[in-house]
Write a protein that holds these residues in place. Structure first.
Motif, PDB file in Angstrom:
ATOM      1  N   HIS A 161       7.083  14.347  -1.545  1.00  0.00           N
ATOM      2  CA  HIS A 161       5.839  14.239  -2.168  1.00  0.00           C
ATOM      3  C   HIS A 161       5.720  13.478  -3.469  1.00  0.00           C
ATOM      4  N   ARG A 162       6.827  13.991  -4.430  1.00  0.00           N
ATOM      5  CA  ARG A 162       6.797  13.215  -5.734  1.00  0.00           C
ATOM      6  C   ARG A 162       7.290  11.784  -5.475  1.00  0.00           C
ATOM      7  N   ARG A 163       8.123  11.671  -4.648  1.00  0.00           N
ATOM      8  CA  ARG A 163       8.875  10.150  -4.312  1.00  0.00           C
ATOM      9  C   ARG A 163       7.786   9.261  -3.791  1.00  0.00           C
ATOM     10  N   ARG A 164       6.859   9.903  -2.874  1.00  0.00           N
ATOM     11  CA  ARG A 164       5.859   9.090  -2.266  1.00  0.00           C
ATOM     12  C   ARG A 164       4.874   8.709  -3.376  1.00  0.00           C
ATOM     13  N   LEU A 165       4.472   9.496  -4.438  1.00  0.00           N
ATOM     14  CA  LEU A 165       3.761   9.288  -5.233  1.00  0.00           C
ATOM     15  C   LEU A 165       4.292   8.211  -6.258  1.00  0.00           C
ATOM     16  N   ALA A 166       5.347   8.487  -6.770  1.00  0.00           N
ATOM     17  CA  ALA A 166       5.840   7.103  -7.551  1.00  0.00           C
ATOM     18  C   ALA A 166       5.961   5.992  -6.673  1.00  0.00           C
ATOM     19  N   ALA A 167       6.328   5.779  -5.447  1.00  0.00           N
ATOM     20  CA  ALA A 167       6.343   4.822  -4.861  1.00  0.00           C
ATOM     21  C   ALA A 167       4.851   3.903  -4.680  1.00  0.00           C
ATOM     22  N   THR A 168       3.807   4.989  -4.683  1.00  0.00           N
ATOM     23  CA  THR A 168       2.432   4.469  -4.584  1.00  0.00           C
ATOM     24  C   THR A 168       1.809   4.014  -5.969  1.00  0.00           C
ATOM     25  N   ARG A 169       2.542   4.564  -7.205  1.00  0.00           N
ATOM     26  CA  ARG A 169       2.112   4.139  -8.502  1.00  0.00           C
ATOM     27  C   ARG A 169       2.832   2.780  -9.089  1.00  0.00           C
ATOM     28  N   THR A 170       4.035   2.516  -8.399  1.00  0.00           N
ATOM     29  CA  THR A 170       4.716   1.466  -8.964  1.00  0.00           C
ATOM     30  C   THR A 170       4.582   0.299  -8.180  1.00  0.00           C
ATOM     31  N   VAL A 171       4.154   0.183  -6.878  1.00  0.00           N
ATOM     32  CA  VAL A 171       3.781  -0.981  -6.118  1.00  0.00           C
ATOM     33  C   VAL A 171       2.853  -1.761  -6.769  1.00  0.00           C
ATOM     34  N   ASP A 172       3.223  -3.247  -7.146  1.00  0.00           N
ATOM     35  CA  ASP A 172       2.071  -4.036  -7.364  1.00  0.00           C
ATOM     36  C   ASP A 172       0.898  -4.036  -6.633  1.00  0.00           C
ATOM     37  N   ARG A 173      -0.214  -4.132  -7.234  1.00  0.00           N
ATOM     38  CA  ARG A 173      -1.406  -3.987  -6.493  1.00  0.00           C
ATOM     39  C   ARG A 173      -1.661  -5.129  -5.595  1.00  0.00           C
ATOM     40  N   ARG A 174      -1.106  -6.191  -5.767  1.00  0.00           N
ATOM     41  CA  ARG A 174      -1.298  -7.368  -4.943  1.00  0.00           C
ATOM     42  C   ARG A 174      -0.152  -7.082  -3.576  1.00  0.00           C
ATOM     43  N   ILE A 175       0.783  -6.514  -3.714  1.00  0.00           N
ATOM     44  CA  ILE A 175       1.741  -6.321  -2.548  1.00  0.00           C
ATOM     45  C   ILE A 175       1.035  -5.146  -2.000  1.00  0.00           C
ATOM     46  N   ALA A 176       0.430  -4.040  -2.799  1.00  0.00           N
ATOM     47  CA  ALA A 176      -0.053  -2.957  -1.912  1.00  0.00           C
ATOM     48  C   ALA A 176      -1.225  -3.456  -1.182  1.00  0.00           C
ATOM     49  N   ARG A 177      -2.114  -4.514  -1.487  1.00  0.00           N
ATOM     50  CA  ARG A 177      -2.959  -5.085  -0.581  1.00  0.00           C
ATOM     51  C   ARG A 177      -2.431  -5.450   0.595  1.00  0.00           C
ATOM     52  N   ALA A 178      -1.424  -6.384   0.747  1.00  0.00           N
ATOM     53  CA  ALA A 178      -0.810  -6.849   1.613  1.00  0.00           C
ATOM     54  C   ALA A 178      -0.310  -5.428   2.814  1.00  0.00           C
ATOM     55  N   LEU A 179       0.191  -4.506   2.123  1.00  0.00           N
ATOM     56  CA  LEU A 179       0.683  -3.310   2.844  1.00  0.00           C
ATOM     57  C   LEU A 179      -0.444  -2.716   3.495  1.00  0.00           C
ATOM     58  N   GLN A 180      -1.526  -2.700   3.047  1.00  0.00           N
ATOM     59  CA  GLN A 180      -2.710  -1.967   3.324  1.00  0.00           C
ATOM     60  C   GLN A 180      -3.007  -2.844   4.754  1.00  0.00           C
ATOM     61  N   LEU A 181      -3.082  -4.164   4.737  1.00  0.00           N
ATOM     62  CA  LEU A 181      -3.394  -5.040   5.666  1.00  0.00           C
ATOM     63  C   LEU A 181      -2.428  -4.686   6.867  1.00  0.00           C
ATOM     64  N   MET A 182      -1.072  -5.011   6.752  1.00  0.00           N
ATOM     65  CA  MET A 182      -0.180  -4.537   7.750  1.00  0.00           C
ATOM     66  C   MET A 182      -0.332  -3.383   8.345  1.00  0.00           C
ATOM     67  N   GLN A 183      -0.897  -2.173   7.595  1.00  0.00           N
ATOM     68  CA  GLN A 183      -1.040  -0.820   8.129  1.00  0.00           C
ATOM     69  C   GLN A 183      -2.240  -0.761   9.052  1.00  0.00           C
ATOM     70  N   ALA A 184      -3.257  -1.191   8.448  1.00  0.00           N
ATOM     71  CA  ALA A 184      -4.591  -1.356   9.166  1.00  0.00           C
ATOM     72  C   ALA A 184      -4.662  -2.088  10.286  1.00  0.00           C
ATOM     73  N   LYS A 185      -3.780  -3.501  10.388  1.00  0.00           N
ATOM     74  CA  LYS A 185      -4.066  -4.344  11.588  1.00  0.00           C
ATOM     75  C   LYS A 185      -2.606  -4.744  11.940  1.00  0.00           C
ATOM     76  N   PRO A 186      -1.810  -3.903  12.432  1.00  0.00           N
ATOM     77  CA  PRO A 186      -0.483  -4.271  12.822  1.00  0.00           C
ATOM     78  C   PRO A 186      -0.297  -5.291  13.906  1.00  0.00           C
ATOM     79  N   THR A 187      -1.423  -5.459  14.687  1.00  0.00           N
ATOM     80  CA  THR A 187      -1.414  -6.135  15.845  1.00  0.00           C
ATOM     81  C   THR A 187      -1.832  -7.839  15.554  1.00  0.00           C
ATOM     82  N   GLU A 188      -2.235  -7.891  14.033  1.00  0.00           N
ATOM     83  CA  GLU A 188      -2.620  -9.190  13.779  1.00  0.00           C
ATOM     84  C   GLU A 188      -1.430 -10.165  13.658  1.00  0.00           C
TER      85      GLU A 188
END
Length: 291
Positions: A161-188
């Protein structure tokens, strides 16, 4: 290690393994408890309100709110399968602790560790496997073994859980946006250029930053997301390979099978047969009633 766990983590007071055809439910009680979904689909319900969906491989720690908080009516409900589904199976491992871990009062009363994170922790998977095997055996010695695993189980859960929180906090917000899109629409039909545009970066800057943040190129990460979903569908459904391929963004069964074998190390059909033979959503070893 044992002395450190005794000092840092609360004492475990109970452990159980529940299994059977749904629907059924488990009362989480007033004490903090940790639950591992081995098979089946569950909802965490608080005061009759559904607050979280749990799938095979998920872990959830409940009752870890601030000291003195009012107790919550919490239950884990095992859901019946949809009409026409194959014969249902469900299994839940549960551990109860005397108090919440000292580091958790500042967090929400529910700590959810998705299956993807459990798969990334070999130590956690090993403890869950040992715990499941011990609880499947009614021998008194195995019961003692199961109890001895509860503090390491909590320790590994908190570490993940700590490792997951740390990863969430350190990922650049612009990269996080791309990650969210890939998770939400993997068939795109994502391209690096399209993801870079969504992230607000040039193609070169996006590819470079993504690799630095995640350690893999963008499209390889997208393939990993698709293969995780495909593996889940192969293990939990009777859908054809063509249907699974389409569900994760592949136009042909051949292209999907080739990508799946390259990523997972075995063909989709072989993977499905192994899961069916093992009956193990967590990729755990076979456990018989008297193992």
């Amino acid at each position: 290690m044992t002395d450190e766990l005794d000092e840092q983590l609360p004492r475990a007071v109970a452990v159980s393994r529940r299994h059977g055809a749904p629907p059924w439910q488990v009362d989480a009680g007033e004490r903090p408890s940790l639950h591992v979904v081995v098979e089946g689909s569950f909802h965490l319900v608080q005061h009759e309100q559904r607050v979280l969906e749990l799938a095979p491989g998920d872990l959830v720690l409940v009752g870890a709110g601030p000291p003195g908080a009012a107790p919550r009516e919490q239950r884990l409900r095992c859901l019946p399968p949809p009409p026409g589904a194959r014969s249902p199976r469900a299994e839940l491992l549960s551990a109860t602790y005397a108090a919440a871990p000292a580091e958790l009062p500042a967090l929400a009363p529910v700590v959810h560790l998705p299956a993807a994170d459990t798969r990334d922790s070999p130590g956690l998977l090993a403890i869950v496997s040992l715990l499941r095997a011990a609880l499947a055996d009614p021998d008194a010695g195995q019961a003692a073994l199961a109890r001895s695993l509860l503090q390491p189980l909590l320790a590994y859960t908190l570490h993940s859980h700590r490792r997951r929180l740390a990863a969430t906090r350190t990922v650049d917000r612009r990269i996080a946006r791309a990650l969210q899109l890939m998770q939400a629409k993997p068939t795109e039909r994502w391209t690096v250029a399209a993801l870079a545009k969504a992230a607000g970066l040039s193609r070169a800057a996006f590819a470079r930053r993504f690799l630095a943040e995640l350690g893999v190129p963008p499209l390889r990460h997208l393939t990993a997301i698709r293969m995780q979903r495909a593996a889940s569908r192969l293990a939990d459904s009777d859908d054809s390979l063509a249907a699974v391929a389409a569900e994760v963004g592949y136009d042909s069964e051949f292209a999907f099978s080739r990508a799946f074998k390259r990523h997972m190390g075995e063909a989709p059909g072989a993977f499905r047969r192994r899961c069916s033979a093992q009956g193990a959503a967590l990729a755990l070893p076979v456990v018989c009633a008297a193992a």
